[in-house]
Write an enzyme that holds these catalytic residues in place. Structure first.
Site, PDB file in Angstrom:
ATOM      1  N   ASP A  18       0.655  -1.202   0.124  1.00  0.00           N
ATOM      2  CA  ASP A  18      -0.086  -0.046   0.158  1.00  0.00           C
ATOM      3  C   ASP A  18       1.017   1.245   0.090  1.00  0.00           C
ATOM      4  OD1 ASP A  18      -2.325  -1.462   0.220  1.00  0.00           O
ATOM      5  OD2 ASP A  18      -1.917  -1.858   2.425  1.00  0.00           O
ATOM      6  N   HIS A  46      -4.719  -2.152  -6.320  1.00  0.00           N
ATOM      7  CA  HIS A  46      -4.179  -0.890  -6.588  1.00  0.00           C
ATOM      8  C   HIS A  46      -5.218  -0.063  -7.110  1.00  0.00           C
ATOM      9  CE1 HIS A  46       0.162  -3.016  -7.754  1.00  0.00           C
ATOM     10  NE2 HIS A  46      -0.317  -3.193  -6.486  1.00  0.00           N
TER      11      HIS A  46
HETATM   12  P1  IMP Z   1      -2.280 -12.851   1.735  1.00  0.00           P
HETATM   13  O1  IMP Z   1      -1.212 -12.100   0.796  1.00  0.00           O
HETATM   14  O2  IMP Z   1      -3.658 -12.679   1.429  1.00  0.00           O
HETATM   15  O3  IMP Z   1      -1.775 -14.249   1.980  1.00  0.00           O
HETATM   16  O4  IMP Z   1      -1.752 -12.084   3.010  1.00  0.00           O
HETATM   17  C1  IMP Z   1      -0.443 -12.041   3.826  1.00  0.00           C
HETATM   18  C2  IMP Z   1      -0.149 -10.934   4.493  1.00  0.00           C
HETATM   19  O5  IMP Z   1       0.140  -9.909   3.485  1.00  0.00           O
HETATM   20  C3  IMP Z   1      -1.288 -10.181   5.153  1.00  0.00           C
HETATM   21  O6  IMP Z   1      -0.668  -9.435   6.493  1.00  0.00           O
HETATM   22  C4  IMP Z   1      -1.833  -9.195   4.205  1.00  0.00           C
HETATM   23  O7  IMP Z   1      -2.609  -8.067   4.848  1.00  0.00           O
HETATM   24  C5  IMP Z   1      -0.562  -8.800   3.416  1.00  0.00           C
HETATM   25  N1  IMP Z   1      -1.033  -8.215   2.248  1.00  0.00           N
HETATM   26  C6  IMP Z   1      -1.134  -9.043   1.082  1.00  0.00           C
HETATM   27  N2  IMP Z   1      -1.352  -8.363  -0.066  1.00  0.00           N
HETATM   28  C7  IMP Z   1      -1.258  -7.099   0.391  1.00  0.00           C
HETATM   29  C8  IMP Z   1      -1.302  -5.628  -0.375  1.00  0.00           C
HETATM   30  O8  IMP Z   1      -1.571  -5.586  -1.432  1.00  0.00           O
HETATM   31  N3  IMP Z   1      -1.166  -4.799   0.396  1.00  0.00           N
HETATM   32  C9  IMP Z   1      -0.678  -4.608   1.843  1.00  0.00           C
HETATM   33  N4  IMP Z   1      -0.848  -5.738   2.297  1.00  0.00           N
HETATM   34  C10 IMP Z   1      -0.838  -7.094   1.820  1.00  0.00           C
END
Ligand code: IMP
Length: 469
Positions: A18, A46
């Site tokens: 982010d 995004h």
């Molecule tokens: P996952 O990628 O859904 O397995 O989530 C794993 C970790 O990565 C969690 O803490 C999510 O909040 C973080 N995360 C996954 N994608 C994003 C993103 O696009 N922005 C910020 N955090 C992310």
């Protein structure tokens, strides 16, 4: 005459996601021919604001508004076909046609319905986005469960539609494991079949496609999803995503040889945020904030806006409240979920380390306009983490274990705050002098030059420092 080859630059997030990577891509996309993704899937979000509307892209690379740019989704990505179809419909509503522009590697793995089910049941401790990302990458590594295929690539399904049976079996096995009696199996499978038909024209069967584009002179910008601190190997494991997010990963998941790498651009945010659990050294309110943000359903955007007076909270001695005020002012909530993002001051030790780890050539620092809010805090200064001490010794790296990382004592430096609104400023020389001196400190301490800064949420609100960009 043989045309000389192009190159591939890599853009990644340097913190916890982010950071506003899409905004930076939007402003440098004109320098490239192709924007390519190499990791992640629908977990990325995004958002781009334009005069044509606001679009949240998850799986489609940024750069959709440049009609002459091609978009590529590499083999390192995991594709949720149904969500991708919905995304394409959204893009079409903006009057943008992606047929002939979007190419998806047939080696990209499919996020199957059971992956999402497993994520829903097991992702709580990490705070995943519940898009099935971890289970999809886990199945990619597992490959098979005895004779049942666990990892199915887009090309596999195109060539062998019988594999829908494996998808169904994987789902039913998982349903039994979690006692999920009511899952709409046939509807889900029917939706996936339809999605595959709609996506077929976009699936690229030539596994050397992107490499050939570069060989013919095209310039590629790799768009990293998530961020370096969330890398499955180099990040704060287990509080990470399940793909490699570091710059080098672009040359595996992006289907291009390393020899075409030219430079790496890192994107960071002047006030940091993190979603999900795990260490966050510079968090306002520390572990209290981590706990508070875990109750994301209760402490969502609407609740905080109705409960807190921003100006009073900014002045509070309680750092949790200062963090809440900064969250409201920076609109740091999940775009879809509205869940609060944890907020922290800029951590220069971490930024320097991550820049080094990834060989970052230039940093773009977003959301610098929000630093103005520190002028209204009790101290009226901008705080930055400038040193880490672990067991009495200064360290310049992030410890390899979270236990050690949580023992680090950060040292905070306080810098003069500025009070001017900077969103309309277009030239570096016109920025407030206190901000310029802060940016100089950042360049010095991270040993990396700044490509530019973000000065507001709108597309045109930025200042570029480098003519080349
Ligand atoms: P996952 O990628 O859904 O397995 O989530 C794993 C970790 O990565 C969690 O803490 C999510 O909040 C973080 N995360 C996954 N994608 C994003 C993103 O696009 N922005 C910020 N955090 C992310």
């Amino acid at each position: 005459m043989k045309k000389s080859a192009g190159f591939a630059d890599v853009l990644i997030g340097l913190q916890y996601g982010d950071e506003g990577k899409a905004k930076v891509i939007d402003l440098i996309a004109q320098n490239y021919d192709i924007i390519a993704r190499f990791n992640g899937g629908a977990n990325a979000g995004h958002t781009i604001e334009t005069n044509k509307g606001r679009v949240a892209l998850h799986q489609v690379p940024s750069g959709i508004f440049y009609e002459d740019k091609l978009l590529y989704v590499g083999s390192g990505c995991v594709v949720d076909m149904c969500k991708l179809v919905k995304e394409l419909e959204g893009v079409k509503k903006l009057g943008i046609e992606l047929q002939g522009r979007l190419f998806i590697s047939d080696q990209a793995s499919i996020v199957q319905p059971h992956h999402i089910l497993v994520d829903i049941h097991t992702g709580g401790g990490i705070g995943t986005t519940k898009n099935g990302i971890g289970p999809a990458y886990a199945d990619k590594a597992l490959r098979m469960d005895d004779n049942r295929l666990l990892n199915i690539k887009l090309g596999d399904l195109l060539d062998k539609p019988e594999l829908f049976t494996a998808i169904q079996e994987n789902l039913e096995t998982t349903m039994r494991r979690y006692n999920e009696g009511k899952y709409p199996v046939s509807q889900t499978l029917a939706d996936m079949r339809k999605a595959l038909t709609l996506l077929t024209p976009f699936i690229q069967r030539d596994t050397l496609f992107l490499q050939k584009q570069i060989e013919s002179g095209k310039k590629v910008l790799f768009e990293g999803a998530q961020s370096s601190m969330l890398d499955i190997t180099k990040g704060l494991v287990p509080y990470v995503t399940s793909s490699n997010t570091v710059a080098a990963a672009a040359f595996v998941g992006g289907d291009v040889p390393v020899k075409y790498h030219r430079k790496t651009i890192g994107v960071a945010k002047a006030i940091m945020s993190r979603v999900g659990n795990g260490p966050f050294t510079s968090e306002f309110g520390g572990e209290t904030s981590e706990q508070y943000c875990m109750e994301s359903d209760k402490h969502n955007k609407d609740y905080e806006k109705a409960t807190y007076n921003v100006e009073e909270s900014l002045k509070s001695k309680n750092m949790l409240e200062v963090g809440i005020a900064l969250r409201i002012l920076g609109n740091e909530y999940g775009t879809v979920t509205k869940r609060p993002r944890r907020i922290g001051m800029l951590d220069l030790v971490q930024l320097r380390f991550v820049a080094k780890l990834n060989g970052v050539d230039e940093i773009f620092l977003n959301k610098c306009d929000l630093l103005v809010d520190f002028a209204r805090t009790k101290k009226a200064k901008i705080p930055l983490i400038e040193k880490y001490t672990l067991q009495g010794k200064h360290i310049d790296y992030i410890p390899g274990s979270n236990t050690a990382y949580r023992q680090v004592t950060p040292e905070i430096g306080y810098h003069d705050a500025f009070t001017e609104t900077i969103s309309k400023i277009q030239h570096k020389a016109d920025l407030p002098k206190d901000l310029l001196s802060l940016l100089e400190t950042i360049e010095k301490q991270t040993d990396t030059k700044l490509l530019g800064i973000g000065t507001g949420a709108k597309r045109e609100e930025y200042v570029l420092f480098s003519k080349e960009a």
